[in-house]
Design a protein around this motif. Structure first.
Motif, PDB file in Angstrom:
ATOM      1  N   ALA A 146      12.312  -1.272   5.541  1.00 45.33           N
ATOM      2  CA  ALA A 146      10.926  -1.592   5.976  1.00 45.33           C
ATOM      3  C   ALA A 146      10.252  -1.895   4.427  1.00 45.33           C
ATOM      4  O   ALA A 146      10.728  -1.432   3.411  1.00 45.33           O
ATOM      5  CB  ALA A 146      10.257  -0.479   6.570  1.00 45.33           C
ATOM      6  N   ARG A 147       9.126  -2.636   4.459  1.00 45.04           N
ATOM      7  CA  ARG A 147       8.291  -2.784   3.458  1.00 45.04           C
ATOM      8  C   ARG A 147       7.355  -2.116   2.902  1.00 45.04           C
ATOM      9  O   ARG A 147       6.834  -1.946   1.727  1.00 45.04           O
ATOM     10  CB  ARG A 147       7.688  -4.197   3.745  1.00 45.04           C
ATOM     11  N   GLU A 148       7.190  -0.835   3.793  1.00 43.92           N
ATOM     12  CA  GLU A 148       5.987   0.094   3.516  1.00 43.92           C
ATOM     13  C   GLU A 148       6.152   0.503   2.242  1.00 43.92           C
ATOM     14  O   GLU A 148       5.118   1.056   1.440  1.00 43.92           O
ATOM     15  CB  GLU A 148       5.761   0.901   4.680  1.00 43.92           C
ATOM     16  N   ASN A 149       7.306   1.032   1.876  1.00 39.78           N
ATOM     17  CA  ASN A 149       7.611   1.708   0.620  1.00 39.78           C
ATOM     18  C   ASN A 149       7.887   0.912  -0.756  1.00 39.78           C
ATOM     19  O   ASN A 149       8.512   1.330  -1.807  1.00 39.78           O
ATOM     20  CB  ASN A 149       8.657   2.887   0.646  1.00 39.78           C
TER      21      ASN A 149
ATOM     22  N   THR B 216      -6.793  10.858  -8.036  1.00 45.54           N
ATOM     23  CA  THR B 216      -6.565  10.176  -7.179  1.00 45.54           C
ATOM     24  C   THR B 216      -5.719  10.822  -5.897  1.00 45.54           C
ATOM     25  O   THR B 216      -5.923  10.836  -4.837  1.00 45.54           O
ATOM     26  CB  THR B 216      -5.391   8.882  -7.617  1.00 45.54           C
ATOM     27  N   ILE B 217      -4.659  11.748  -6.244  1.00 44.53           N
ATOM     28  CA  ILE B 217      -4.069  12.136  -5.387  1.00 44.53           C
ATOM     29  C   ILE B 217      -4.801  13.200  -4.384  1.00 44.53           C
ATOM     30  O   ILE B 217      -4.680  13.325  -3.193  1.00 44.53           O
ATOM     31  CB  ILE B 217      -2.785  13.025  -5.846  1.00 44.53           C
TER      32      ILE B 217
ATOM     33  N   ARG C 254       1.417  21.627   1.238  1.00 44.77           N
ATOM     34  CA  ARG C 254       2.487  20.910   0.357  1.00 44.77           C
ATOM     35  C   ARG C 254       2.732  19.430   0.890  1.00 44.77           C
ATOM     36  O   ARG C 254       2.639  18.423   0.338  1.00 44.77           O
ATOM     37  CB  ARG C 254       3.728  21.765   0.051  1.00 44.77           C
ATOM     38  N   ARG C 255       3.146  19.397   2.064  1.00 40.83           N
ATOM     39  CA  ARG C 255       3.553  18.196   2.770  1.00 40.83           C
ATOM     40  C   ARG C 255       2.396  17.282   2.742  1.00 40.83           C
ATOM     41  O   ARG C 255       2.369  16.091   2.472  1.00 40.83           O
ATOM     42  CB  ARG C 255       3.828  18.709   4.221  1.00 40.83           C
ATOM     43  N   GLN C 256       0.898  17.679   3.015  1.00 42.54           N
ATOM     44  CA  GLN C 256       0.048  16.880   2.899  1.00 42.54           C
ATOM     45  C   GLN C 256      -0.245  16.553   1.527  1.00 42.54           C
ATOM     46  O   GLN C 256      -0.455  15.233   1.406  1.00 42.54           O
ATOM     47  CB  GLN C 256      -1.362  17.555   3.272  1.00 42.54           C
ATOM     48  N   LEU C 257       0.046  17.122   0.483  1.00 44.12           N
ATOM     49  CA  LEU C 257      -0.200  16.500  -0.996  1.00 44.12           C
ATOM     50  C   LEU C 257       1.039  15.789  -1.090  1.00 44.12           C
ATOM     51  O   LEU C 257       0.699  14.544  -1.812  1.00 44.12           O
ATOM     52  CB  LEU C 257       0.069  17.789  -2.001  1.00 44.12           C
ATOM     53  N   ILE C 258       2.272  16.008  -0.751  1.00 44.94           N
ATOM     54  CA  ILE C 258       3.261  14.840  -0.936  1.00 44.94           C
ATOM     55  C   ILE C 258       2.972  13.483  -0.214  1.00 44.94           C
ATOM     56  O   ILE C 258       3.257  12.422  -0.977  1.00 44.94           O
ATOM     57  CB  ILE C 258       4.714  15.552  -0.271  1.00 44.94           C
ATOM     58  N   GLU C 259       2.444  13.701   1.081  1.00 46.35           N
ATOM     59  CA  GLU C 259       1.971  12.219   1.736  1.00 46.35           C
ATOM     60  C   GLU C 259       1.025  11.605   1.019  1.00 46.35           C
ATOM     61  O   GLU C 259       0.967  10.416   0.798  1.00 46.35           O
ATOM     62  CB  GLU C 259       1.615  12.773   3.073  1.00 46.35           C
ATOM     63  N   ALA C 260       0.121  12.468   0.809  1.00 42.51           N
ATOM     64  CA  ALA C 260      -1.111  11.762  -0.048  1.00 42.51           C
ATOM     65  C   ALA C 260      -0.766  11.044  -1.549  1.00 42.51           C
ATOM     66  O   ALA C 260      -1.134  10.151  -1.920  1.00 42.51           O
ATOM     67  CB  ALA C 260      -2.345  12.852  -0.630  1.00 42.51           C
TER      68      ALA C 260
ATOM     69  N   ALA D 268       1.832   4.021  -3.161  1.00 45.09           N
ATOM     70  CA  ALA D 268       2.045   2.595  -2.402  1.00 45.09           C
ATOM     71  C   ALA D 268       0.930   1.829  -2.726  1.00 45.09           C
ATOM     72  O   ALA D 268       0.917   0.723  -2.621  1.00 45.09           O
ATOM     73  CB  ALA D 268       1.946   3.202  -0.879  1.00 45.09           C
ATOM     74  N   LYS D 269      -0.308   2.203  -2.974  1.00 40.46           N
ATOM     75  CA  LYS D 269      -1.512   1.678  -2.972  1.00 40.46           C
ATOM     76  C   LYS D 269      -1.554   0.966  -4.426  1.00 40.46           C
ATOM     77  O   LYS D 269      -2.168  -0.098  -4.704  1.00 40.46           O
ATOM     78  CB  LYS D 269      -2.827   2.541  -2.792  1.00 40.46           C
ATOM     79  N   GLY D 270      -1.260   1.910  -5.614  1.00 36.59           N
ATOM     80  CA  GLY D 270      -1.540   1.468  -6.829  1.00 36.59           C
ATOM     81  C   GLY D 270      -0.505   1.632  -7.662  1.00 36.59           C
ATOM     82  O   GLY D 270      -0.728   1.641  -8.913  1.00 36.59           O
ATOM     83  N   GLY D 271       0.853   2.009  -7.385  1.00 36.43           N
ATOM     84  CA  GLY D 271       1.960   2.336  -8.230  1.00 36.43           C
ATOM     85  C   GLY D 271       1.591   3.362  -9.211  1.00 36.43           C
ATOM     86  O   GLY D 271       0.886   4.236  -8.933  1.00 36.43           O
ATOM     87  N   ILE D 272       2.540   3.483 -10.261  1.00 38.67           N
ATOM     88  CA  ILE D 272       2.574   4.826 -10.896  1.00 38.67           C
ATOM     89  C   ILE D 272       1.293   5.008 -11.670  1.00 38.67           C
ATOM     90  O   ILE D 272       0.701   6.052 -11.972  1.00 38.67           O
ATOM     91  CB  ILE D 272       3.651   4.773 -12.097  1.00 38.67           C
TER      92      ILE D 272
END
Length: 221
Positions: free
Chosen positions: A121-124, A49-50, A26-32, A38-42
């Motif tokens: 931070a800018r990352e998110n 993609t996920i 579950r955590r891996q999927l949330i992070e992915a 972060a890369k391509g928006g909604i």
């Protein structure tokens, strides 16, 4: 005739997936999913993609979350509001463990924690922009946002009210907490868009000044 060796016939069947494995997945999927936002928006928040980002099969999202919407909610709660939960838990811990802990110190800690590098931070940026846009059209996400936001505001307002009471000041603690949150969000957004506008230290100073305009000095308490 069975071909299973006798020594294994009476052994208990071992579950294919342990609870720990499910939680890790579950955590891996949330992070992915967060990385996809972060890369391509909604527009990048799709099953394909996920799953490609997480390197898993398509069926795992429905297996662990039920739907893509439910995964989006988890991204919002688990990834982006983690800092808020940490701030709330820390404020509660200080009040419970140190009965003489001054509310002024708790409130100042609230402010300064918002500008720590891991939060400010800018990352998110693209993740937040995508989710803010989705909140406007997604009833489920809007409901979660409202609940988390109100928990944050009420906890902050509690400390603002405590400082005001200690100093004999009349303030609308809930409104001041709302204004503080809006200011922090706005300053963070401006800084993300153009870091020449201000420094994080200047953003922190502006946020402290807002509270001090109603409560008096927090840094000399």
């Amino acid at each position: 005739m069975s071909i299973v060796p006798p020594a294994f016939r009476s052994a208990k069947r071992v579950p294919r997936f342990s609870r720990e494995t499910a939680d890790v997945r579950r955590r891996q999927l949330i992070e992915a999913a967060t990385r996809a936002l972060a890369k391509g928006g909604i527009a990048a928040f799709t099953i394909d993609t996920i799953c490609k980002e997480a390197k898993v099969s398509r069926g795992l999202i429905n297996h662990h979350f039920g739907s893509l919407d439910d995964l989006l909610v988890e991204v919002y709660q688990s990834s982006l509001y983690e800092s808020v939960r940490s701030q709330i838990e820390e404020a509660r811990r200080l009040r419970q463990e140190q009965s003489d802990w001054p509310p002024d110190a708790t409130l100042l800690a609230w402010v300064r924690s918002s500008f720590q590098p891991r939060y400010f931070a800018r990352e998110n940026l693209l993740v937040w922009l995508a989710l803010w846009g989705e909140i406007a059209v997604n009833d489920k996400l809007r409901g979660v946002h409202r609940r988390l936001y109100e928990a944050y505001r009420s906890e902050l307002a509690f400390d603002i009210a405590a400082v005001a009471a200690r100093r004999g000041k009349q303030v609308n603690a809930s409104a001041l907490a709302r204004n503080f949150i809006a200011l922090v969000d706005g300053l963070w957004l401006e800084w993300c868009l153009d870091d020449q506008v201000m420094t994080p230290a200047e953003a922190e100073e502006a946020s402290i000044a807002l509270l001090e305009s109603a409560l008096g000095s927090l840094r000399e308490a």
